[in-house]
Design a protein around this motif. Sequence first.
Motif, mmCIF file in Angstrom:
data_model
loop_
_atom_site.group_PDB
_atom_site.id
_atom_site.type_symbol
_atom_site.label_atom_id
_atom_site.label_comp_id
_atom_site.label_asym_id
_atom_site.label_seq_id
_atom_site.Cartn_x
_atom_site.Cartn_y
_atom_site.Cartn_z
ATOM 1 N N TYR A 60 0.686 -1.074 -0.057
ATOM 2 C CA TYR A 60 0.114 -0.030 -0.089
ATOM 3 C C TYR A 60 0.936 1.385 0.029
ATOM 4 N N LYS A 61 2.025 1.349 0.702
ATOM 5 C CA LYS A 61 2.880 2.491 0.703
ATOM 6 C C LYS A 61 3.453 2.706 -0.672
ATOM 7 N N ALA A 62 3.685 1.561 -1.369
ATOM 8 C CA ALA A 62 4.324 1.671 -2.696
ATOM 9 C C ALA A 62 3.255 2.232 -3.725
ATOM 10 N N ILE A 63 1.963 1.851 -3.695
ATOM 11 C CA ILE A 63 0.959 2.287 -4.574
ATOM 12 C C ILE A 63 0.749 3.891 -4.309
ATOM 13 N N ALA A 64 0.667 4.277 -2.672
ATOM 14 C CA ALA A 64 0.607 5.564 -2.222
ATOM 15 C C ALA A 64 1.637 6.536 -3.098
ATOM 16 N N ARG A 65 2.782 5.841 -3.016
ATOM 17 C CA ARG A 65 4.096 6.785 -3.592
ATOM 18 C C ARG A 65 3.913 6.868 -5.006
ATOM 19 N N ILE A 66 3.626 6.190 -5.552
ATOM 20 C CA ILE A 66 3.483 6.094 -7.086
ATOM 21 C C ILE A 66 2.408 7.105 -7.447
ATOM 22 N N ARG A 67 0.891 7.014 -6.676
ATOM 23 C CA ARG A 67 -0.077 7.750 -6.962
ATOM 24 C C ARG A 67 0.286 9.575 -6.658
ATOM 25 N N LEU A 68 0.944 9.444 -5.523
ATOM 26 C CA LEU A 68 1.320 11.096 -5.256
ATOM 27 C C LEU A 68 2.079 11.250 -6.132
ATOM 28 N N ALA A 69 3.247 10.543 -6.564
ATOM 29 C CA ALA A 69 4.154 11.109 -7.771
ATOM 30 C C ALA A 69 3.348 11.505 -9.018
ATOM 31 N N GLY A 70 2.300 10.950 -9.210
ATOM 32 C CA GLY A 70 1.306 11.192 -10.369
ATOM 33 C C GLY A 70 0.767 12.709 -10.104
ATOM 34 N N VAL A 71 0.237 13.049 -8.878
ATOM 35 C CA VAL A 71 -0.436 13.994 -8.404
ATOM 36 C C VAL A 71 0.680 15.268 -8.520
ATOM 37 N N LEU A 72 1.981 15.191 -8.270
ATOM 38 C CA LEU A 72 3.079 15.944 -8.320
ATOM 39 C C LEU A 72 3.403 16.207 -9.608
ATOM 40 N N LEU A 73 3.242 15.181 -10.416
ATOM 41 C CA LEU A 73 3.303 15.461 -11.825
ATOM 42 C C LEU A 73 2.276 16.309 -12.505
ATOM 43 N N ASP A 74 1.228 16.209 -11.901
ATOM 44 C CA ASP A 74 -0.017 17.217 -12.370
ATOM 45 C C ASP A 74 0.352 18.352 -12.012
ATOM 46 N N GLU A 75 0.931 18.679 -10.943
ATOM 47 C CA GLU A 75 1.296 20.110 -10.253
ATOM 48 C C GLU A 75 2.721 20.526 -10.691
ATOM 49 N N LYS A 76 3.274 20.062 -11.711
ATOM 50 C CA LYS A 76 4.488 20.298 -12.068
ATOM 51 C C LYS A 76 5.682 20.254 -11.314
ATOM 52 N N ALA A 77 5.617 19.379 -10.053
ATOM 53 C CA ALA A 77 6.424 19.234 -9.152
ATOM 54 C C ALA A 77 7.390 18.268 -9.521
ATOM 55 N N TYR A 78 8.185 18.273 -10.639
ATOM 56 C CA TYR A 78 8.844 16.963 -11.265
ATOM 57 C C TYR A 78 9.906 16.407 -10.309
ATOM 58 N N ASP A 79 10.733 17.323 -9.777
ATOM 59 C CA ASP A 79 11.878 16.821 -8.805
ATOM 60 C C ASP A 79 11.327 16.155 -7.721
ATOM 61 N N ALA A 80 10.405 16.738 -6.988
ATOM 62 C CA ALA A 80 9.507 16.058 -6.059
ATOM 63 C C ALA A 80 9.017 14.699 -6.360
ATOM 64 N N GLY A 81 8.537 14.535 -7.605
ATOM 65 C CA GLY A 81 7.889 13.353 -7.827
ATOM 66 C C GLY A 81 9.058 12.359 -7.975
ATOM 67 N N LEU A 82 10.081 12.809 -8.598
ATOM 68 C CA LEU A 82 11.118 11.843 -8.974
ATOM 69 C C LEU A 82 11.782 11.351 -7.576
ATOM 70 N N ALA A 83 11.779 12.386 -6.552
ATOM 71 C CA ALA A 83 12.610 12.040 -5.234
ATOM 72 C C ALA A 83 11.677 10.942 -4.529
ATOM 73 N N LEU A 84 10.414 11.201 -4.916
ATOM 74 C CA LEU A 84 9.341 10.318 -4.086
ATOM 75 C C LEU A 84 9.543 8.843 -4.712
ATOM 76 N N LEU A 85 9.865 8.573 -5.895
ATOM 77 C CA LEU A 85 10.041 7.279 -6.730
ATOM 78 C C LEU A 85 11.676 6.710 -6.189
ATOM 79 N N ALA A 86 12.159 7.408 -5.737
ATOM 80 C CA ALA A 86 13.674 6.785 -5.491
ATOM 81 C C ALA A 86 13.616 5.906 -4.121
ATOM 82 N N GLY A 87 14.465 5.162 -4.067
ATOM 83 C CA GLY A 87 14.450 4.090 -3.000
ATOM 84 C C GLY A 87 13.953 2.815 -3.438
ATOM 85 N N ASP A 88 13.971 2.037 -2.516
ATOM 86 C CA ASP A 88 13.323 0.564 -2.931
ATOM 87 C C ASP A 88 11.757 0.705 -2.766
#
Length: 216
Positions: free
Chosen positions: A125-153
């Motif tokens: 569930y945490k993985a799904i949330a990170r991916i979906r939140l990265a999508g929200v950040l994409l819509d907000e044009k917060a690209y670096d924040a989205g990529l940072a959220l997808l970093a890690g395991d």
Amino acid sequence: MAYDHEEQEQMASIKAWWSQYGNLLTWALTIVLAGYAAWSGWNYYQRTQSTQASMLYNELQNAVTAKDNARIQRAATDLQDRYVRTAYAQMSALVAAKAAVDANDVPLAKAQLQWIIDKGADTEYKAIARIRLAGVLLDEKAYDAGLALLAGDFPAAFAADVADRKGDLLVAQDKLPEARTAYQLALDKAEQKNPGRQLIQLKLDAIGGAAAKAAA
């Protein structure tokens, strides 16, 4: 009399043994019984929590059917406050986040997804949330924040989804070579029967992926 004498010796031996070990045995038995009682009580508590949480989750689903975002958010908050250790709490946050997006309440959607990331107990569930939140950040044009959220395991099962979302963020930054690599990784990790493969391939082709592969 010989029998009585032998019996008396046995009784004396038992008394001596009990005098030496009886107290220890009593404590050991008490600890075992207390442990069993605690284990039984915890299992009962867990079953009760799960049953009550499922009933509240059904109420949330009814609110979804009615498209009542306020009821959805209330039910999700109740689940998260009262049944935080259950899967229903994390499921409710995902549902509430989607409902918030549909209602154009992006801050609330982000808060629901962040709750799972911060307090969720299940890695999936945490993985799904990170991916979906990265999508929200994409819509907000917060690209670096989205990529940072997808970093890690991430769990291995989410490798394709993570790479696909990275590709979207990289395209938005006009980093096409990196985006091609991400989309190709997504294709490599996605199962052949995954219905999302066609969309990933279309995105890869749209940024010249097919030409790049042919040149290689």
